[in-house]
Design a protein around this motif. Structure first.
Motif, PDB file in Angstrom:
ATOM      1  N   LYS A   1       0.843  -1.194   0.000  1.00  0.00           N
ATOM      2  CA  LYS A   1       0.000   0.000   0.000  1.00  0.00           C
ATOM      3  C   LYS A   1       0.877   1.242   0.000  1.00  0.00           C
ATOM      4  O   LYS A   1       2.003   1.213   0.492  1.00  0.00           O
ATOM      5  CB  LYS A   1      -0.927   0.009   1.222  1.00  0.00           C
ATOM      6  N   VAL A   2       0.320   2.335  -0.544  1.00  0.00           N
ATOM      7  CA  VAL A   2       1.027   3.613  -0.564  1.00  0.00           C
ATOM      8  C   VAL A   2       0.078   4.698  -0.054  1.00  0.00           C
ATOM      9  O   VAL A   2      -1.048   4.820  -0.535  1.00  0.00           O
ATOM     10  CB  VAL A   2       1.526   3.974  -1.978  1.00  0.00           C
ATOM     11  N   ILE A   3       0.549   5.461   0.919  1.00  0.00           N
ATOM     12  CA  ILE A   3      -0.222   6.570   1.487  1.00  0.00           C
ATOM     13  C   ILE A   3       0.516   7.863   1.161  1.00  0.00           C
ATOM     14  O   ILE A   3       1.673   8.040   1.549  1.00  0.00           O
ATOM     15  CB  ILE A   3      -0.378   6.416   3.010  1.00  0.00           C
ATOM     16  N   VAL A   4      -0.138   8.752   0.428  1.00  0.00           N
ATOM     17  CA  VAL A   4       0.476  10.017   0.007  1.00  0.00           C
ATOM     18  C   VAL A   4      -0.269  11.164   0.680  1.00  0.00           C
ATOM     19  O   VAL A   4      -1.479  11.321   0.495  1.00  0.00           O
ATOM     20  CB  VAL A   4       0.422  10.179  -1.525  1.00  0.00           C
ATOM     21  N   LEU A   5       0.459  11.954   1.453  1.00  0.00           N
ATOM     22  CA  LEU A   5      -0.148  13.071   2.171  1.00  0.00           C
ATOM     23  C   LEU A   5       0.629  14.349   1.889  1.00  0.00           C
ATOM     24  O   LEU A   5       1.844  14.397   2.108  1.00  0.00           O
ATOM     25  CB  LEU A   5      -0.163  12.802   3.676  1.00  0.00           C
ATOM     26  N   GLN A   6      -0.068  15.351   1.396  1.00  0.00           N
ATOM     27  CA  GLN A   6       0.553  16.662   1.231  1.00  0.00           C
ATOM     28  C   GLN A   6       0.396  17.436   2.532  1.00  0.00           C
ATOM     29  O   GLN A   6      -0.697  17.493   3.108  1.00  0.00           O
ATOM     30  CB  GLN A   6      -0.091  17.444   0.085  1.00  0.00           C
ATOM     31  N   ILE A   7       1.507  18.025   3.002  1.00  0.00           N
ATOM     32  CA  ILE A   7       1.481  18.792   4.251  1.00  0.00           C
ATOM     33  C   ILE A   7       2.070  20.170   3.981  1.00  0.00           C
ATOM     34  O   ILE A   7       3.250  20.426   4.237  1.00  0.00           O
ATOM     35  CB  ILE A   7       2.269  18.082   5.371  1.00  0.00           C
ATOM     36  N   PRO A   8       1.275  21.087   3.423  1.00  0.00           N
ATOM     37  CA  PRO A   8       1.792  22.442   3.190  1.00  0.00           C
ATOM     38  C   PRO A   8       2.058  23.139   4.516  1.00  0.00           C
ATOM     39  O   PRO A   8       1.387  22.890   5.514  1.00  0.00           O
ATOM     40  CB  PRO A   8       0.650  23.116   2.419  1.00  0.00           C
ATOM     41  N   GLY A   9       3.046  24.010   4.510  1.00  0.00           N
ATOM     42  CA  GLY A   9       3.367  24.746   5.726  1.00  0.00           C
ATOM     43  C   GLY A   9       4.584  24.232   6.454  1.00  0.00           C
ATOM     44  O   GLY A   9       5.015  24.819   7.452  1.00  0.00           O
ATOM     45  N   VAL A  10       5.167  23.119   5.987  1.00  0.00           N
ATOM     46  CA  VAL A  10       6.361  22.578   6.638  1.00  0.00           C
ATOM     47  C   VAL A  10       7.536  23.525   6.426  1.00  0.00           C
ATOM     48  O   VAL A  10       7.752  24.039   5.327  1.00  0.00           O
ATOM     49  CB  VAL A  10       6.706  21.186   6.082  1.00  0.00           C
TER      50      VAL A  10
ATOM     51  N   LEU B   1      -4.145   2.672  -2.530  1.00  0.00           N
ATOM     52  CA  LEU B   1      -3.576   4.015  -2.655  1.00  0.00           C
ATOM     53  C   LEU B   1      -4.469   5.003  -1.917  1.00  0.00           C
ATOM     54  O   LEU B   1      -5.688   5.013  -2.103  1.00  0.00           O
ATOM     55  CB  LEU B   1      -3.457   4.420  -4.127  1.00  0.00           C
ATOM     56  N   PHE B   2      -3.843   5.830  -1.078  1.00  0.00           N
ATOM     57  CA  PHE B   2      -4.553   6.844  -0.310  1.00  0.00           C
ATOM     58  C   PHE B   2      -3.897   8.197  -0.585  1.00  0.00           C
ATOM     59  O   PHE B   2      -2.672   8.320  -0.494  1.00  0.00           O
ATOM     60  CB  PHE B   2      -4.483   6.540   1.190  1.00  0.00           C
ATOM     61  N   VAL B   3      -4.704   9.193  -0.912  1.00  0.00           N
ATOM     62  CA  VAL B   3      -4.167  10.519  -1.217  1.00  0.00           C
ATOM     63  C   VAL B   3      -4.994  11.572  -0.489  1.00  0.00           C
ATOM     64  O   VAL B   3      -6.223  11.607  -0.617  1.00  0.00           O
ATOM     65  CB  VAL B   3      -4.185  10.804  -2.732  1.00  0.00           C
ATOM     66  N   GLY B   4      -4.319  12.418   0.286  1.00  0.00           N
ATOM     67  CA  GLY B   4      -5.021  13.462   1.024  1.00  0.00           C
ATOM     68  C   GLY B   4      -4.111  14.642   1.316  1.00  0.00           C
ATOM     69  O   GLY B   4      -2.926  14.638   0.975  1.00  0.00           O
ATOM     70  N   LYS B   5      -4.673  15.637   1.966  1.00  0.00           N
ATOM     71  CA  LYS B   5      -3.940  16.857   2.278  1.00  0.00           C
ATOM     72  C   LYS B   5      -4.231  17.264   3.715  1.00  0.00           C
ATOM     73  O   LYS B   5      -5.390  17.433   4.101  1.00  0.00           O
ATOM     74  CB  LYS B   5      -4.355  17.977   1.316  1.00  0.00           C
TER      75      LYS B   5
ATOM     76  N   MET C   1       4.163   1.978   2.265  1.00  0.00           N
ATOM     77  CA  MET C   1       4.975   3.168   2.024  1.00  0.00           C
ATOM     78  C   MET C   1       4.161   4.426   2.323  1.00  0.00           C
ATOM     79  O   MET C   1       3.002   4.530   1.924  1.00  0.00           O
ATOM     80  CB  MET C   1       5.459   3.210   0.568  1.00  0.00           C
ATOM     81  N   ILE C   2       4.775   5.362   3.035  1.00  0.00           N
ATOM     82  CA  ILE C   2       4.163   6.666   3.285  1.00  0.00           C
ATOM     83  C   ILE C   2       5.016   7.728   2.599  1.00  0.00           C
ATOM     84  O   ILE C   2       6.234   7.761   2.765  1.00  0.00           O
ATOM     85  CB  ILE C   2       4.064   6.978   4.787  1.00  0.00           C
ATOM     86  N   VAL C   3       4.371   8.574   1.816  1.00  0.00           N
ATOM     87  CA  VAL C   3       5.054   9.674   1.137  1.00  0.00           C
ATOM     88  C   VAL C   3       4.445  10.981   1.630  1.00  0.00           C
ATOM     89  O   VAL C   3       3.251  11.221   1.447  1.00  0.00           O
ATOM     90  CB  VAL C   3       4.910   9.572  -0.396  1.00  0.00           C
ATOM     91  N   LEU C   4       5.255  11.791   2.287  1.00  0.00           N
ATOM     92  CA  LEU C   4       4.826  13.117   2.734  1.00  0.00           C
ATOM     93  C   LEU C   4       5.533  14.165   1.881  1.00  0.00           C
ATOM     94  O   LEU C   4       6.746  14.100   1.710  1.00  0.00           O
ATOM     95  CB  LEU C   4       5.175  13.344   4.203  1.00  0.00           C
ATOM     96  N   PHE C   5       4.784  15.104   1.337  1.00  0.00           N
ATOM     97  CA  PHE C   5       5.435  16.187   0.598  1.00  0.00           C
ATOM     98  C   PHE C   5       4.734  17.499   0.924  1.00  0.00           C
ATOM     99  O   PHE C   5       3.514  17.547   1.069  1.00  0.00           O
ATOM    100  CB  PHE C   5       5.453  15.914  -0.907  1.00  0.00           C
ATOM    101  N   SER C   6       5.539  18.549   1.068  1.00  0.00           N
ATOM    102  CA  SER C   6       4.955  19.841   1.437  1.00  0.00           C
ATOM    103  C   SER C   6       4.270  20.498   0.243  1.00  0.00           C
ATOM    104  O   SER C   6       3.278  21.208   0.402  1.00  0.00           O
ATOM    105  CB  SER C   6       6.031  20.765   2.007  1.00  0.00           C
ATOM    106  N   GLY C   7       4.798  20.283  -0.957  1.00  0.00           N
ATOM    107  CA  GLY C   7       4.174  20.849  -2.152  1.00  0.00           C
ATOM    108  C   GLY C   7       4.500  22.304  -2.388  1.00  0.00           C
ATOM    109  O   GLY C   7       4.322  22.821  -3.485  1.00  0.00           O
ATOM    110  N   SER C   8       4.981  22.986  -1.351  1.00  0.00           N
ATOM    111  CA  SER C   8       5.377  24.392  -1.475  1.00  0.00           C
ATOM    112  C   SER C   8       6.148  24.783  -0.230  1.00  0.00           C
ATOM    113  O   SER C   8       6.169  24.049   0.763  1.00  0.00           O
ATOM    114  CB  SER C   8       4.150  25.302  -1.642  1.00  0.00           C
ATOM    115  N   GLY C   9       6.780  25.948  -0.298  1.00  0.00           N
ATOM    116  CA  GLY C   9       7.477  26.485   0.859  1.00  0.00           C
ATOM    117  C   GLY C   9       6.655  27.605   1.480  1.00  0.00           C
ATOM    118  O   GLY C   9       5.426  27.546   1.512  1.00  0.00           O
ATOM    119  N   ASP C  10       7.329  28.647   1.923  1.00  0.00           N
ATOM    120  CA  ASP C  10       6.644  29.808   2.498  1.00  0.00           C
ATOM    121  C   ASP C  10       6.125  30.667   1.344  1.00  0.00           C
ATOM    122  O   ASP C  10       6.880  31.370   0.679  1.00  0.00           O
ATOM    123  CB  ASP C  10       7.619  30.596   3.374  1.00  0.00           C
ATOM    124  N   SER C  11       4.838  30.612   1.118  1.00  0.00           N
ATOM    125  CA  SER C  11       4.247  31.276  -0.049  1.00  0.00           C
ATOM    126  C   SER C  11       3.576  32.601   0.281  1.00  0.00           C
ATOM    127  O   SER C  11       2.903  33.187  -0.563  1.00  0.00           O
ATOM    128  CB  SER C  11       3.222  30.341  -0.702  1.00  0.00           C
TER     129      SER C  11
END
Length: 661
Positions: A173-182, A552-556, A603-613
């Motif tokens: 399984k793969v869990i993908v989570l976007q965590i903006p603000g990191v 597959l799990f995808v969230g924010k 597998m867990i994939v965490l990505f911020s997707g952006s920096g300080d915007s």
């Protein structure tokens, strides 16, 4: 009957009875043939082989120079077929077949046992991400997407260019989570917070050892990444991840397939999956012949708030050859003390002729006429002479449940009318946004691009529902004339569809405005499930709840971004430090809960997707506020360097990859 025409069992019996013991001379004669290469103990010509290619000649047969025997061995069944008029040769072949069968059995048993042990050992090995030694630049969203596809699609041959996935067959399984603000300070290396994400690019040890408290250091990669964008803009990281570009060959094939098909209204109807995803009120007739599904739909409808006030269209007769009629409708709403309520409805036929147009009195007091959008004014509402119940009755008399209703995002209209209908064409669905899902095209944009007509461009007068309904008819007619491919984004497909088509992967995605889970579960056969959520904790709870059903799990997760005011267009301060600290603590807590409860090889994939915007959003908001195009262009040029720096800061991001052992 000639011996060569017997079955092999009859041939053995027949030959044994007729010729007695094996003739050694004839056997030796065959074994000395230059075309023969088998494991036979005859003189010095002892050879060992277990491959079919080693025991047959180029034509797949044996032939002896001193005899007329022709022997053919099937490559899979290993059965022997021969053509011969010489009894001695037949006897030699029989002896050969018995010897060959015995050697095959022994070889097969040994090979199978060894292969089984090898497979078991490989299956026990945990999957692992090994960084390419030539890795020297920040990852892109495409790199992350490629890793997810390669991990779940076991038939995918194109591995990610930046890493090697060892034992990927064991990734379940793969869990993908976007965590903006990191921010860099959220990451630690040997107990010390990072000062910038670039440290991850310049120090390979930090890539392997930098982690959050909820991950095991020895099975985690933390890498620098870049959000999608250019020198002037930052694009949606979520959209870039979920949309996979199609190859030119696939685009051409899809275009050819669609252009060959003669478009009909039936081709554009929403199916059950579409209605669930778009949150349409579900009419029981959509269940077709499935009484079980119809019962679930009825049960769900009975649980809706104000269920007693809802109506649904019905078949007015039992004519089997009933010809459906197509209509288009559009509604306008005003804001009352009870939310948005219906204040005007217009219906046109498929020729664009207005056949129904009513002003509707809302049950509650209007607190905002929303004239800019609705076109409704206080003076107009003084002439409103219809109630919602009267409108419902009129529509039930006008529409048959087999008719087709056309509109733009009609789910909103149906909800304020409180009506259900099964056959719907939604122009916001059959025409796609250029950026792909989850974006939806505006009717104003579609009219301008495809019809060459400007609508909804009067902020004072507002919208005219009859014009909007007529525009929807024209957009549908355009597809009937030019083909279904008109208005579709043929450049990409969603990652969910790609994985479903290639490996039957079932996905769960989280959308703040998606349907409730009980609503999404109506179609149990669907491989794509989209549900709403309350907060970050609710996402984690629902992932754990659906672990057995989806791969597959995808969230924010938005709490950290909210705590740091990244959603605010003004720069503001760095945010309340206590609020930030609590947000980080909560994030660590829920992610630790996730890792504690998932199965191994997940597998867990965490990505911020952006920096300080924040600075980027501030600059773009200020320039977009300038309505005169020439002045806006000059202001953009003046602040070009400032904008470029803000974009770089906003695109600076990270990705963390973890595989549970």
């Amino acid at each position: 009957m000639p011996p060569g025409s017997h079955s092999i069992d009859n041939l053995i019996t027949d030959t044994s009875n007729r010729y007695g013991d094996l003739k050694n001379d004839s056997f030796k004669k065959l074994s000395e043939s230059s075309d023969l290469n088998i494991g036979l103990a005859v003189g010095k010509r002892r050879r060992r082989s277990s491959n079919y290619q080693d025991i047959v000649n180029k034509n797949g047969i044996f032939s002896s120079a001193s005899s007329t025997t022709t022997i053919t061995i099937h490559p899979e069944t290993k059965k022997v077929k021969l053509t011969s008029n010489t009894p001695e040769d037949i006897e030699a072949v029989i002896e050969y077949e018995e010897h060959f069968a015995d050697s095959l059995d022994a070889s097969s048993t040994t090979t199978t046992t060894a292969s089984t042990k090898k497979l078991k050992r490989k299956h026990l090995k945990p999957p692992k991400i090994v960084l390419d030694p030539n890795y020297s630049k920040s990852l892109t969203i495409k790199d992350i997407r490629d890793l997810v596809i390669y991990s779940l699609d076991k038939n995918e041959k194109n591995r990610p260019v930046w890493c090697k996935v060892e034992n990927r067959m064991n990734i379940e399984k793969v869990i993908v989570l976007q965590i903006p603000g990191v921010q860099p300070k959220d990451l630690r290396y040997k107990g010390t917070a990072l000062k910038s994400f670039e440290e991850l690019l310049n120090d390979k040890n930090k890539i392997l050892k930098t982690s959050e408290t909820f991950f095991d250091n020895d099975n985690t990669l933390t890498l620098s990444s870049k959000a999608p964008g250019n020198a002037s803009f930052v694009f949606s990281a979520y959209s870039a991840f979920t949309n996979v570009p199609l190859t030119k060959q696939k685009q051409a094939n899809l275009m050819k397939k669609l252009s060959k098909k003669t478009a009909t209204l039936k081709d554009m109807l929403l199916d059950l999956d579409d209605m669930i995803e778009l949150q349409y009120p579900i009419h029981p007739a959509i269940a077709g012949n499935s009484s079980e599904l119809a019962a679930r739909i009825n049960d769900l409808n009975m649980q809706l708030p104000e269920n007693n006030f809802w109506v649904q269209t019905y078949a007015k007769n039992d004519f089997k050859n009933y010809i459906p009629i197509a209509y288009a409708l559009d509604c306008e709403m005003c804001l009352t003390q009870n939310g948005h309520e219906l204040t005007r409805i217009s219906v046109v036929n498929f020729d664009g002729v207005l056949i129904y147009d009513k002003l509707v009195r809302p049950k509650n007091e209007i607190i905002d006429y929303l004239t800019r959008f609705s076109g409704i004014t206080e003076e107009m509402m003084q002439n409103a002479d219809h109630s919602l119940e009267q409108v419902q009755e009129d529509l039930l008399n006008l529409f048959d449940s087999r008719d087709i209703l056309i509109g733009h995002s009609l789910q909103s209209d149906f909800k304020v009318i409180k009506i259900r209908h099964p056959n719907i064409i939604d122009t916001a669905h059959i025409y796609e946004h250029v950026k792909g899902p989850p974006f939806k095209p505006a009717l104003k944009k579609l009219s301008s691009v495809f019809l060459g007509k400007e609508i909804q461009n009067d902020d004072i007068a507002g919208h005219d529902p009859s014009i909007d309904a007529r525009t929807c008819v024209e957009l549908v007619t355009l597809k009937l004339i030019k083909g279904l491919q008109i208005g579709l984004n043929l450049n990409s497909e969603t990652i969910f569809k790609k994985l479903e088509d290639s490996s039957n992967v079932r996905s769960l995605i989280f959308n703040k405005f998606g349907p409730d889970e009980s609503f999404a579960d109506l179609n149990k056969e669907s491989n794509l499930k989209c549900i709403s959520f309350k907060d970050d904790s609710d996402i984690i709870e629902k992932i754990l709840k659906n672990l057995d059903d989806c791969s597959l799990f995808v969230g924010k997760l938005n709490s950290l971004e909210s705590a740091r005011y990244f959603t605010n267009k003004s720069t503001g301060s760095a945010g309340n430090s206590l609020k930030e600290e609590q947000a980080v603590k909560n994030l660590n807590s829920i992610l630790k809960k996730l890792t504690d409860n998932i199965s191994k090889n997940t597998m867990i994939v965490l990505f911020s997707g952006s920096g300080d915007s924040r600075l980027y959003k501030k600059i773009t908001a200020e320039t977009n506020a300038i309505h005169i195009p020439e002045k806006r262009r000059l202001e953009t040029l003046r602040r070009r360097d400032e904008l470029k720096q803000a974009v770089e800061q906003a695109r600076d991001s990270i990705v963390t990859i973890y595989i549970k052992k």
